[in-house]
Motif scaffolding. Structure first.
Motif, mmCIF file in Angstrom:
data_model
loop_
_atom_site.group_PDB
_atom_site.id
_atom_site.type_symbol
_atom_site.label_atom_id
_atom_site.label_comp_id
_atom_site.label_asym_id
_atom_site.label_seq_id
_atom_site.Cartn_x
_atom_site.Cartn_y
_atom_site.Cartn_z
ATOM 1 N N GLN A 1 61.589 48.795 35.056
ATOM 2 C CA GLN A 1 62.408 48.276 33.961
ATOM 3 C C GLN A 1 62.826 49.361 32.977
ATOM 4 N N LEU A 2 61.938 50.328 32.742
ATOM 5 C CA LEU A 2 62.241 51.378 31.776
ATOM 6 C C LEU A 2 62.823 52.631 32.429
ATOM 7 N N LEU A 3 62.910 52.618 33.762
ATOM 8 C CA LEU A 3 63.441 53.761 34.517
ATOM 9 C C LEU A 3 62.674 55.036 34.201
ATOM 10 N N LEU A 4 61.356 54.931 34.275
ATOM 11 C CA LEU A 4 60.466 56.059 34.011
ATOM 12 C C LEU A 4 59.815 56.523 35.296
ATOM 13 N N THR A 5 59.274 57.721 35.254
ATOM 14 C CA THR A 5 58.483 58.188 36.384
ATOM 15 C C THR A 5 57.123 57.504 36.345
ATOM 16 N N GLN A 6 56.418 57.543 37.461
ATOM 17 C CA GLN A 6 55.088 56.939 37.518
ATOM 18 C C GLN A 6 54.148 57.615 36.521
ATOM 19 N N CYS A 7 54.219 58.932 36.428
ATOM 20 C CA CYS A 7 53.360 59.686 35.510
ATOM 21 C C CYS A 7 53.650 59.313 34.058
ATOM 22 N N THR A 8 54.922 59.253 33.692
ATOM 23 C CA THR A 8 55.297 58.903 32.320
ATOM 24 C C THR A 8 54.861 57.481 31.996
ATOM 25 N N THR A 9 55.037 56.572 32.949
ATOM 26 C CA THR A 9 54.626 55.184 32.743
ATOM 27 C C THR A 9 53.125 55.098 32.531
ATOM 28 N N SER A 10 52.376 55.808 33.337
ATOM 29 C CA SER A 10 50.921 55.798 33.230
ATOM 30 C C SER A 10 50.468 56.302 31.861
ATOM 31 N N ARG A 11 51.061 57.406 31.406
ATOM 32 C CA ARG A 11 50.706 57.948 30.083
ATOM 33 C C ARG A 11 51.099 56.988 28.967
ATOM 34 N N LEU A 12 52.270 56.367 29.100
ATOM 35 C CA LEU A 12 52.728 55.414 28.092
ATOM 36 C C LEU A 12 51.775 54.228 28.004
ATOM 37 N N ILE A 13 51.408 53.678 29.139
ATOM 38 C CA ILE A 13 50.475 52.553 29.152
ATOM 39 C C ILE A 13 49.138 52.971 28.545
ATOM 40 N N ASP A 14 48.648 54.148 28.910
ATOM 41 C CA ASP A 14 47.381 54.637 28.339
ATOM 42 C C ASP A 14 47.450 54.682 26.818
ATOM 43 N N ARG A 15 48.571 55.164 26.274
ATOM 44 C CA ARG A 15 48.721 55.258 24.815
ATOM 45 C C ARG A 15 48.784 53.877 24.169
ATOM 46 N N LEU A 16 49.546 52.977 24.789
ATOM 47 C CA LEU A 16 49.667 51.630 24.228
ATOM 48 C C LEU A 16 48.323 50.911 24.237
ATOM 49 N N VAL A 17 47.568 51.089 25.306
ATOM 50 C CA VAL A 17 46.237 50.470 25.398
ATOM 51 C C VAL A 17 45.294 51.115 24.384
ATOM 52 N N ALA A 18 45.310 52.436 24.274
ATOM 53 C CA ALA A 18 44.434 53.139 23.339
ATOM 54 C C ALA A 18 44.696 52.722 21.891
ATOM 55 N N GLU A 19 45.944 52.442 21.571
ATOM 56 C CA GLU A 19 46.305 52.034 20.207
ATOM 57 C C GLU A 19 46.127 50.531 19.973
ATOM 58 N N GLY A 20 45.795 49.797 21.037
ATOM 59 C CA GLY A 20 45.567 48.364 20.901
ATOM 60 C C GLY A 20 46.823 47.506 20.976
ATOM 61 N N TYR A 21 47.956 48.091 21.382
ATOM 62 C CA TYR A 21 49.210 47.342 21.457
ATOM 63 C C TYR A 21 49.373 46.619 22.796
ATOM 64 N N ALA A 22 48.595 47.011 23.772
ATOM 65 C CA ALA A 22 48.628 46.372 25.088
ATOM 66 C C ALA A 22 47.213 46.342 25.641
ATOM 67 N N LEU A 23 47.013 45.450 26.586
ATOM 68 C CA LEU A 23 45.719 45.316 27.260
ATOM 69 C C LEU A 23 45.932 45.526 28.746
ATOM 70 N N ARG A 24 45.019 46.260 29.361
ATOM 71 C CA ARG A 24 45.083 46.481 30.806
ATOM 72 C C ARG A 24 44.064 45.554 31.450
ATOM 73 N N MET A 25 44.533 44.731 32.387
ATOM 74 C CA MET A 25 43.660 43.787 33.077
ATOM 75 C C MET A 25 43.622 44.129 34.560
ATOM 76 N N VAL A 26 42.429 44.168 35.107
ATOM 77 C CA VAL A 26 42.258 44.434 36.533
ATOM 78 C C VAL A 26 42.206 43.102 37.257
ATOM 79 N N ASN A 27 42.918 43.009 38.374
ATOM 80 C CA ASN A 27 42.934 41.805 39.182
ATOM 81 C C ASN A 27 41.546 41.633 39.813
ATOM 82 N N PRO A 28 40.858 40.511 39.539
ATOM 83 C CA PRO A 28 39.506 40.338 40.084
ATOM 84 C C PRO A 28 39.478 40.255 41.612
ATOM 85 N N ASP A 29 40.597 39.856 42.222
ATOM 86 C CA ASP A 29 40.652 39.742 43.680
ATOM 87 C C ASP A 29 40.990 41.066 44.365
#
Length: 157
Positions: A77-105
């Motif tokens: 959706q954001l037309l980012l590279t996998q690396c950039t997306t991963s870093r962005l998600i890490d920052r958003l999660v670290a700042e508390g703006y997003a939550l990362r959930m692991v699929n239990p299955d």
């Protein structure tokens, strides 16, 4: 004597000649987009807010019925590279703006969810973001011009 494939290649090269206006349009696209983005980014920063990429990612989550996406969906959706997306998600999660959930299955799969703090950040960012868009684009383009630009850009997508 030239062979048929060589003649076809020479003909294809000739057909590939670019109209100078197309080249100018390409150059202007490459100049204008980063300049506008940098201007908007500077206004967000001056207001003490994070970059547009954070807003775009959080808004993408907010638009979903479950307010969640996989990292790959955010990347698309954001037309980012996998690396950039991963870093962005890490920052958003670290700042508390997003939550990362692991699929239990399937622990290899995860989703990113918008947090209440992320919703609050979107609400704080949008007025500054919208004002910058209005100031740097909206005041320079009449609504009819904006519609024409949209149609033109959609042809390129």
């Amino acid at each position: 004597m030239e062979t048929a494939p060589a003649l076809a290649a020479a003909s294809a090269d000739h057909d590939a000649a670019l109209c100078p206006f197309v080249v100018q349009a390409w150059a202007r696209l490459l100049q204008v987009a980063p300049t506008l983005l940098a201007t908007v980014e500077a206004e967000l920063k001056q207001a003490g807010l994070p970059p547009t990429q954070w807003y775009d990612a959080l808004a993408a989550l907010e638009r979903q019925p479950q307010q969640s996406l996989s990292p790959g969906e955010i990347e698309q959706q954001l037309l980012l590279t996998q690396c950039t997306t991963s870093r962005l998600i890490d920052r958003l999660v670290a700042e508390g703006y997003a939550l990362r959930m692991v699929n239990p299955d399937d622990r290899r799969r995860q989703t990113v969810h918008l947090s209440p703090a992320g919703q609050a950040l979107i609400a704080r960012m949008w007025p500054v973001y919208a004002a910058a868009i209005k100031r740097h684009v909206g005041r320079k383009l009449a609504p009819d011009d904006a519609q024409v630009l949209i149609r033109i850009l959609e042809k390129l997508a």
